[in-house]
Design a protein around this motif. Structure first.
Motif, PDB file in Angstrom:
ATOM      1  N   GLU A  22       0.832  -1.203   0.000  1.00 20.95           N
ATOM      2  CA  GLU A  22       0.000   0.000   0.000  1.00 20.95           C
ATOM      3  C   GLU A  22       0.867   1.253   0.000  1.00 20.95           C
ATOM      4  N   TYR A  23       1.902   1.254   0.838  1.00 20.02           N
ATOM      5  CA  TYR A  23       2.789   2.413   0.930  1.00 20.02           C
ATOM      6  C   TYR A  23       3.503   2.658  -0.402  1.00 20.02           C
ATOM      7  N   GLU A  26       1.151   3.909  -3.080  1.00 21.46           N
ATOM      8  CA  GLU A  26       0.795   5.309  -2.838  1.00 21.46           C
ATOM      9  C   GLU A  26       1.937   6.240  -3.258  1.00 21.46           C
ATOM     10  N   GLU A  27       3.166   5.887  -2.887  1.00 14.30           N
ATOM     11  CA  GLU A  27       4.323   6.707  -3.258  1.00 14.30           C
ATOM     12  C   GLU A  27       4.507   6.794  -4.775  1.00 14.30           C
ATOM     13  N   ASN A  29       1.992   6.735  -6.832  1.00 15.58           N
ATOM     14  CA  ASN A  29       0.719   7.219  -7.377  1.00 15.58           C
ATOM     15  C   ASN A  29       0.061   6.165  -8.259  1.00 15.58           C
ATOM     16  N   SER A  31      -2.463   2.394  -8.221  1.00 16.25           N
ATOM     17  CA  SER A  31      -3.413   1.595  -7.442  1.00 16.25           C
ATOM     18  C   SER A  31      -2.673   0.406  -6.847  1.00 16.25           C
ATOM     19  N   MET A  32      -3.258  -0.158  -5.793  1.00 23.34           N
ATOM     20  CA  MET A  32      -2.674  -1.354  -5.185  1.00 23.34           C
ATOM     21  C   MET A  32      -2.626  -2.494  -6.189  1.00 23.34           C
ATOM     22  N   TYR A  35       0.228  -1.944  -8.689  1.00 22.08           N
ATOM     23  CA  TYR A  35       1.535  -2.237  -8.121  1.00 22.08           C
ATOM     24  C   TYR A  35       1.706  -3.734  -7.901  1.00 22.08           C
TER      25      TYR A  35
END
Length: 77
Positions: A22-23, A26-27, A29, A31-32, A35
């Motif tokens: 998640e981190y 987010e870093e 930009n 979606s989960m 990634y």
């Protein structure tokens, strides 16, 4: 065809640094799920995305390519 170790290395480095998916997503930009596809090797990585991932993980892109978890653990034991 065998998937590149790069994808597995990204996941292992992230885990060793105690960073969540998640981190990192987010870093970046992202979606989960987007990634997650990177870590599973389901998408082709661009050079620019690999550089971004390396920055978030605080390692060089060369480190991601050369990372060997077995060497890491044998050197720390």
């Amino acid at each position: 065809m065998k998937k590149s170790k790069v994808y597995l290395n990204i996941r292992k480095i992230r885990e060793l640094k105690n960073l969540t998916r998640e981190y990192v997503a987010e870093e970046l930009n992202m979606s989960m799920s987007g990634y997650g596809k990177i870590e599973r090797g389901e998408v082709d990585l661009t050079v620019s995305k690999l550089i971004e991932i390396a920055k978030v993980l605080d390692v060089s892109t060369e480190f991601i390519f050369k990372f060997d978890v077995s060497v890491f653990f044998s050197e720390t034991n």
